[in-house]
Design an enzyme around this catalytic site. Structure first.
Site, PDB file in Angstrom:
ATOM      1  N   CYS A 186       8.630   0.486  -4.680  1.00 11.54           N
ATOM      2  CA  CYS A 186       9.930   1.117  -4.846  1.00 11.54           C
ATOM      3  C   CYS A 186       9.758   2.447  -5.558  1.00 11.54           C
ATOM      4  CB  CYS A 186      10.940   0.268  -5.616  1.00 11.54           C
ATOM      5  SG  CYS A 186      11.415  -1.230  -4.764  1.00 11.54           S
ATOM      6  N   ARG A 240       5.406   4.308  -1.988  1.00  7.43           N
ATOM      7  CA  ARG A 240       5.686   3.172  -2.873  1.00  7.43           C
ATOM      8  C   ARG A 240       6.490   2.077  -2.180  1.00  7.43           C
ATOM      9  NH1 ARG A 240       4.857   4.890  -8.233  1.00  7.43           N
ATOM     10  NH2 ARG A 240       5.999   3.113  -9.005  1.00  7.43           N
ATOM     11  N   TRP A 243      10.620  -1.297  -1.483  1.00 10.95           N
ATOM     12  CA  TRP A 243       9.664  -2.294  -0.995  1.00 10.95           C
ATOM     13  C   TRP A 243      10.300  -3.626  -1.350  1.00 10.95           C
ATOM     14  CZ3 TRP A 243       6.599  -6.326  -2.880  1.00 10.95           C
ATOM     15  CH2 TRP A 243       5.551  -6.725  -2.037  1.00 10.95           C
ATOM     16  N   ASN A 253      13.513  -0.212  -9.804  1.00 11.64           N
ATOM     17  CA  ASN A 253      12.170  -0.593  -9.361  1.00 11.64           C
ATOM     18  C   ASN A 253      11.700  -1.682 -10.304  1.00 11.64           C
ATOM     19  OD1 ASN A 253       9.436  -0.747  -8.720  1.00 11.64           O
ATOM     20  ND2 ASN A 253       8.914   1.068  -9.915  1.00 11.64           N
ATOM     21  N   GLY A 254      11.316  -2.850  -9.755  1.00 12.45           N
ATOM     22  CA  GLY A 254      10.867  -3.952 -10.612  1.00 12.45           C
ATOM     23  C   GLY A 254      11.494  -5.260 -10.161  1.00 12.45           C
ATOM     24  N   GLU A 276     -14.711  -4.189   1.357  1.00 10.80           N
ATOM     25  CA  GLU A 276     -13.803  -3.037   1.427  1.00 10.80           C
ATOM     26  C   GLU A 276     -13.614  -2.589   2.881  1.00 10.80           C
ATOM     27  OE1 GLU A 276     -11.719  -1.845  -0.487  1.00 10.80           O
ATOM     28  OE2 GLU A 276     -11.303   0.168   0.232  1.00 10.80           O
ATOM     29  N   LYS A 287     -10.007  -2.510   4.766  1.00 11.80           N
ATOM     30  CA  LYS A 287      -9.469  -1.283   5.364  1.00 11.80           C
ATOM     31  C   LYS A 287      -9.020  -1.535   6.798  1.00 11.80           C
ATOM     32  CE  LYS A 287      -9.180   0.373   2.600  1.00 11.80           C
ATOM     33  NZ  LYS A 287      -8.791   0.769   1.294  1.00 11.80           N
ATOM     34  N   GLU A 344      -5.821  -3.691   6.747  1.00 13.19           N
ATOM     35  CA  GLU A 344      -4.668  -2.976   6.190  1.00 13.19           C
ATOM     36  C   GLU A 344      -4.020  -2.029   7.177  1.00 13.19           C
ATOM     37  OE1 GLU A 344      -4.850  -1.732   1.602  1.00 13.19           O
ATOM     38  OE2 GLU A 344      -6.515  -0.943   2.753  1.00 13.19           O
ATOM     39  N   HIS A 370     -23.288 -19.873   6.957  1.00 10.82           N
ATOM     40  CA  HIS A 370     -22.583 -21.027   6.400  1.00 10.82           C
ATOM     41  C   HIS A 370     -21.149 -21.116   6.921  1.00 10.82           C
ATOM     42  CE1 HIS A 370     -25.970 -21.833   3.843  1.00 10.82           C
ATOM     43  NE2 HIS A 370     -25.950 -20.586   3.394  1.00 10.82           N
ATOM     44  N   LYS A 430       1.782   1.258  -2.126  1.00  5.56           N
ATOM     45  CA  LYS A 430       0.603   1.742  -2.834  1.00  5.56           C
ATOM     46  C   LYS A 430       0.548   1.288  -4.279  1.00  5.56           C
ATOM     47  CE  LYS A 430      -2.522   5.476  -3.006  1.00  5.56           C
ATOM     48  NZ  LYS A 430      -3.515   4.627  -2.349  1.00  5.56           N
TER      49      LYS A 430
HETATM   50  C1  G6P Z   1      -2.198  -1.969  -3.484  1.00  5.31           C
HETATM   51  C2  G6P Z   1      -2.743  -0.812  -2.695  1.00  5.31           C
HETATM   52  C3  G6P Z   1      -4.264  -0.843  -2.684  1.00  5.31           C
HETATM   53  C4  G6P Z   1      -4.792  -0.876  -4.103  1.00  5.31           C
HETATM   54  C5  G6P Z   1      -4.185  -2.017  -4.913  1.00  5.31           C
HETATM   55  C6  G6P Z   1      -4.504  -1.890  -6.390  1.00  5.31           C
HETATM   56  O1  G6P Z   1      -2.455  -3.147  -2.812  1.00  5.31           O
HETATM   57  O2  G6P Z   1      -2.242  -0.828  -1.364  1.00  5.31           O
HETATM   58  O3  G6P Z   1      -4.757   0.292  -2.018  1.00  5.31           O
HETATM   59  O4  G6P Z   1      -6.175  -1.020  -4.072  1.00  5.31           O
HETATM   60  O5  G6P Z   1      -2.772  -2.007  -4.795  1.00  5.31           O
HETATM   61  O6  G6P Z   1      -3.870  -0.740  -6.877  1.00  5.31           O
HETATM   62  P1  G6P Z   1      -4.359   0.106  -8.092  1.00  5.31           P
HETATM   63  O7  G6P Z   1      -3.393   1.258  -8.169  1.00  5.31           O
HETATM   64  O8  G6P Z   1      -4.262  -0.792  -9.292  1.00  5.31           O
HETATM   65  O9  G6P Z   1      -5.743   0.542  -7.843  1.00  5.31           O
END
Ligand code: G6P
Length: 614
Positions: free
Chosen positions: A2, A27, A74, A100-101, A487, A491, A494, A510, A609
């Site tokens: 948000c 956000r 969000w 937001n929250g 990672e 990616k 996502e 396994h 994000k």
């Molecule tokens: C969200 C984002 C990720 C990020 C994670 C942790 O899921 O989409 O890209 O890695 O939060 O966020 P931070 O700001 O704590 O690194």
């Protein structure tokens, strides 16, 4: 999670709010809305969808006013629809509020307010706030600021809010607890409020970061006044923003993600600047200087983070154990905080967070801090909540990361962890002098090697085209490359919505090996180094089952070339630095596959994000 933006000044608020919401859209982008005050006329426009949908919705309707609030959502409580979009309005129609929250105790408050005649229109937790403030204003006969303060006294949860009152159109009230809020102070009495500084920087560089439990009253006549929830007056601390507007634009790239991938030679270099001193043969991290001895003597390091930051933490485990010989545990912040973790006073806790706002990471820090541990932050956003609650820390200097999928933040985090591990290792005497100097020299040339990997983009795009229709993918790596496999898989999931799993290469047999057939792309990091031969064997196991192997190899490798379907060469570097290079092809593959599949790369579905809720 948000985005909030607000304006009070002498200009028309609507274009400023829309522009600000666009900057904050990373956000959350389930719905968007604005409330505008033109004299005592309050107008609210809101709808499901993105900021562009809101603009289309407002087109042709009145949107005048020099005071306004805007929100991009969000969804947490209630589906993403027009009704649940913010701003929310009091039953009387006088108040409008954005939030937001999460309000955890919204249910009993709502029950009580319903009996008092308030009419709820949405499914959100937020709506209780606007009715509660309105109720207090009426029953107690107090002004908006005092009503907000009293209301927040009975609220449990996290919030950043901004409230407008039609009866007092020259005032805007903002407050925060656990969710971030920044106030910009412009010329001629102009004020801005936002979840972060990105909507503010083009208007003013003077900002005040609101602290937890503080309430800001912005009054056209009296300017900014801050007090806390206990009604104590606070003096606003005005800071100058270091952010530049160009960093918030796409700069000619199609997407922020692509721009941010290509920025990595610069962002890694910036994360090392002034810290890696080849001439003196030392690493200096000014931000943790006061805690250096504690670090050197630490019996254990705990690393906490979420998502990509957790993956960087996992690289950190390998780095600290290899270079500084300190045992490390890497914890998902969300798990750590709800266990009863064993934390000692001589533990060092490294909290990693790009945004510096992630709620779970924040809570994990508070838990560890409460038990006496020393908390070192690795954050990207300057002045963020995590950066401020930690004892000490090192910023990553990656610059604003706008694409929701983290890219340059990861390599910057790994760079800072590498510097820390090298520095502590040298001071503990766990790295020989000659090895230390060799590693410093190798690290110094990493940005140039990242550039070299980026030059392979055309080949990587070609591979992306072949596998863009895959429904599953496996990512394998060993040692330092295992976190990169995780990672890489994250990616792909996502942004291209392809199911992908990251595994330690040896674990494949396994379980995941059962999935391998001629349809399954298997991405393997098979660079020269400690586990090279073992990974080559793993590749053979995949090929024996007709899987498709895409291998990241060291330049000049011919063995894997003879086995794999495709190889992507990266320059040679010592094992601890391989993650900084091997992750780059994975970022580009995910990016190009997502674009080819028509996905919204910068704003993948359901994600946000900055995750400021649990
Ligand atoms: C969200 C984002 C990720 C990020 C994670 C942790 O899921 O989409 O890209 O890695 O939060 O966020 P931070 O700001 O704590 O690194």
């Amino acid at each position: 999670m948000c985005g909030i933006v607000a304006y009070l000044g002498d200009k028309q608020a609507y274009p400023i709010l829309i522009n600000g919401l666009r900057r904050l859209e990373y956000r959350g982008y389930d719905s968007a809305g604005v409330a505008l005050l033109d004299g005592d006329v309050l107008t609210i426009h809101k709808c499901q969808g993105k900021v562009s949908d809101l603009e289309a919705h407002v087109d042709g309707r009145s949107h005048a006013g020099t005071v306004g609030i805007g929100h991009t959502r969000w969804a947490t409580h209630g589906p993403p629809n027009d009704i649940n979009a913010h701003p929310h309005q009091s039953t009387s129609g006088d108040l409008a509020l954005i939030h937001n929250g999460i309000i955890e105790n919204y249910a009993p408050i709502k029950e009580e307010l319903l009996t008092r005649g308030h009419v709820f229109r949405s499914d959100t937790d937020t709506e209780v706030l606007v009715h509660l403030i309105d109720d207090i204003q009426r029953t107690e006969g107090v002004d908006l600021a005092e009503a907000v303060r009293l209301a927040l006294e009975s609220v449990v949860g996290a919030y950043a809010i901004v409230v407008l009152d039609r009866k007092d159109p020259d005032v805007m009230v903002a407050a925060r607890k656990s969710s971030p809020l920044v106030i910009g102070i412009g010329d001629n009495g102009e004020h801005f409020v936002a979840s972060d500084a990105t909507p503010i920087v083009e208007h003013t560089k003077n900002v005040v970061y609101l602290e937890d439990g503080e309430i800001a009253v912005i009054d056209r006549r009296q300017g900014l006044k801050i007090r806390n929830i206990k009604n104590q007056v606070k003096t606003p601390f005005i800071q100058e923003l270091e952010m530049h507007l160009e960093a918030l634009e796409k700069g000619g790239y199609d997407h922020f993600m692509l721009k941010e991938i290509h920025e990595q030679p610069r962002s890694i270099r910036d994360s090392m600047r002034g810290r890696l001193n080849l001439a003196k043969g030392e690493v200096v991290l000014g931000g943790i200087k006061d805690y250096e001895q504690k670090f050197v003597q630490a019996k254990r390091i705990l690393i906490v983070g979420c998502g990509t930051s957790w993956h960087a933490g996992l690289v950190g485990e390998y780095l600290f154990e290899e270079l500084a010989r300190i045992p490390v545990e890497v914890e998902y912040a969300s798990e750590f905080r709800y266990r009863n973790p064993i934390i000692n006073e001589d533990d060092i806790v490294i909290a990693i967070s790009q945004s510096g706002e992630t709620a779970d990471t924040m809570a994990a820090i508070e838990l560890a801090k409460g038990r006496g541990a020393t908390i070192i932050g690795i954050c990207n956003v300057v002045g963020s909540s995590i950066a401020r609650v930690t004892h000490a820390g090192s910023y990553t200097h990656a610059g604003p990361e706008i694409g929701v999928a983290s890219t340059k933040a990861f390599t910057a985090q790994v760079t800072v962890l590498t510097l820390m591990a090298l520095m502590i290792g040298q001071k503990r005497g766990t790295i020989s002098g000659s090895k230390f100097h060799r590693l410093l020299n190798e690290l110094d040339v990493i940005p140039g090697k990242v550039e070299a990997v980026l030059r392979n983009e055309a080949q990587i795009k070609y591979i992306a085209d072949i596998y863009k229709d895959a429904t599953n993918a496996l990512y394998l790596g060993r040692g330092f490359s295992f976190p990169v496999a995780l990672e890489g898989a994250l990616k792909l999931k996502e942004i291209s919505y392809i199911h992908a799993e990251g595994y330690p290469a040896a674990e494949m047999k396994h379980g995941p090996i059962a999935l391998i057939d001629e349809e399954m792309p298997v991405f393997v990091i098979a660079t020269k180094g400690a586990s090279y031969e073992k990974v080559v064997s793993n590749i053979q196991e995949v090929k024996a089952r007709k899987g498709k192997v895409i291998a990241i190899v060291t330049e000049g490798d011919s063995v894997v070339k003879g086995l794999a379907d495709h190889v992507i060469p990266i320059p040679e570097t010592p094992d601890p630095f391989v993650p900084l290079l091997s992750v780059i092809p994975f970022l580009l593959i995910s990016y190009h596959i997502a674009v080819m599949r028509g996905c919204n790369v910068d704003q993948p579905r359901n994600l946000a994000k900055s995750v400021t809720v649990e």
